[in-house]
Enzyme design. Structure first.
Site, mmCIF file in Angstrom:
data_model
loop_
_atom_site.group_PDB
_atom_site.id
_atom_site.type_symbol
_atom_site.label_atom_id
_atom_site.label_comp_id
_atom_site.label_asym_id
_atom_site.label_seq_id
_atom_site.Cartn_x
_atom_site.Cartn_y
_atom_site.Cartn_z
ATOM 1 N N ASN A 1 -6.173 -3.038 6.331
ATOM 2 C CA ASN A 1 -6.473 -3.086 7.768
ATOM 3 C C ASN A 1 -7.741 -2.326 8.131
ATOM 4 O O ASN A 1 -8.405 -2.664 9.116
ATOM 5 C CB ASN A 1 -5.288 -2.556 8.577
ATOM 6 C CG ASN A 1 -4.182 -3.585 8.689
ATOM 7 O OD1 ASN A 1 -4.422 -4.773 8.556
ATOM 8 N ND2 ASN A 1 -2.965 -3.140 8.919
ATOM 9 N N GLU B 1 0.862 -1.181 0.000
ATOM 10 C CA GLU B 1 0.000 0.000 0.000
ATOM 11 C C GLU B 1 0.900 1.234 0.000
ATOM 12 O O GLU B 1 1.724 1.413 0.900
ATOM 13 C CB GLU B 1 -0.905 0.006 1.232
ATOM 14 C CG GLU B 1 -1.937 -1.106 1.211
ATOM 15 C CD GLU B 1 -2.786 -1.167 2.468
ATOM 16 O OE1 GLU B 1 -3.988 -1.469 2.370
ATOM 17 O OE2 GLU B 1 -2.242 -0.917 3.574
#
Length: 313
Positions: free
Chosen positions: A219, A181
């Site tokens: 997440n 990411e």
């Protein structure tokens, strides 16, 4: 008209080439933190031809990190060079040649293109590190954090290089997991962002982009899902075993939420959800779990302690 069009195309191509030339070609990488994540990032960077310095507080830690990298590389060549043992041995030799270690971060960042921080998930500690390195790193050097839960913007603001600061969130185990990411704060320049994307591709990963929002993409979706599974269990709606089986067989997940919580570490999960709750106290997705808090208080943190939601031998 055709001439004008050709002139415009040439000009546009020239502009694109100029813009691409402005991107930083990352060759030298300094990684702070010799744990699983830092060592994994060091491995993939060195294996892809980058000059890498891995930094930690002691030679003992770094020796352990280097040994772990060597063992990981042996596993890689078993698959990648199954029929070519000589090529595999050469691959390991070249990779390790690209890697050095140090216990003095300030002394090794003076010639680096990229600093990746992979230390403890504590904003104060990270900011102190970045403030120090900011004084020694060259002007062109990009800083990046591998944090999975903290705000990149707050770290960038601890330095004088907010435009040359971003997030590079790798996933564990780094040599195996393909995703990175790439986090762009409101101050991150397009040049910095593109340089981080190019670096992610160069080390063999598939980058995705996200703004500096809590948990980024994975997440932000994964942690509330795991905590909701705990709430389902807390209410007595289903057993943890049945919840795990349901998500593996019904959703095709390789691990159920309780298995994953134990794998990640209950203390880590609690730290993340508590941090998000402090940022958005009215968001029900980030509400703390009494059962999770109890297990952490009892030091039942998952696989690493031998017991979490499940017991391990």
């Amino acid at each position: 008209m055709a001439f004008a069009t050709r002139q415009f195309v040439r000009a546009a191509s020239s502009d694109a080439a100029t813009a691409a030339a402005k991107k930083l070609l990352i060759k030298h990488v300094t990684i702070i933190g010799g744990g699983l994540m830092g060592a994994g990032i060091a491995q993939v960077a060195a294996a892809s031809g980058h000059t890498v310095v891995l930094v930690d507080q002691s030679d003992e830690i770094l020796k352990k990190s280097t040994k772990g990298i060597e063992e990981s590389l042996k596993r890689v060549i078993k698959k990648k060079f199954a029929d070519k043992p000589e090529a595999g041995a050469e691959f390991i030799k070249k990779t390790l040649k690209n890697l050095t270690t140090s216990t003095d971060a300030a002394s090794v960042v003076h010639s680096t293109d990229l600093v990746i921080e992979a230390i403890v998930e504590n904003l104060e500690v990270k900011n102190k590190l970045f403030q120090t390195l900011d004084k020694f790193a060259p002007e062109h050097t990009i800083f990046a954090s591998n944090t999975s839960s903290l705000q990149i913007t707050k770290m960038a603001n601890a330095t004088t290089r907010q435009d040359r600061f971003g997030g590079l969130h790798f996933f564990n185990p780094v040599p195996v997991m393909k995703l990175v990411e790439v986090i762009k704060t409101p101050m991150t320049s397009q040049k910095t962002f593109e340089s981080l994307v190019d670096f992610s591709k160069a080390v063999g990963k598939s980058p995705v982009s996200c703004k500096d929002t809590p948990g980024f993409i994975v997440n932000r979706l994964l942690v509330p899902y795991m905590i909701e599974a705990v709430r389902l269990f807390e209410r007595g709606d289903a057993s943890k075993e049945d919840i795990d089986v349901a998500m593996k067989l019904g959703a095709g997940y390789p691990m159920g939420p309780f298995e994953l919580l134990d794998y990640v570490g209950l203390d880590t999960s609690k730290y993340i959800i508590d941090g998000w709750h402090s940022l958005e106290p009215n968001n029900p997705l980030f509400a703390p779990s009494p059962l999770l808090n109890k297990l952490v208080e009892e030091k039942k943190l998952g696989k690493k302690t031998g017991e979490g939601f499940y017991k391990y031998k």
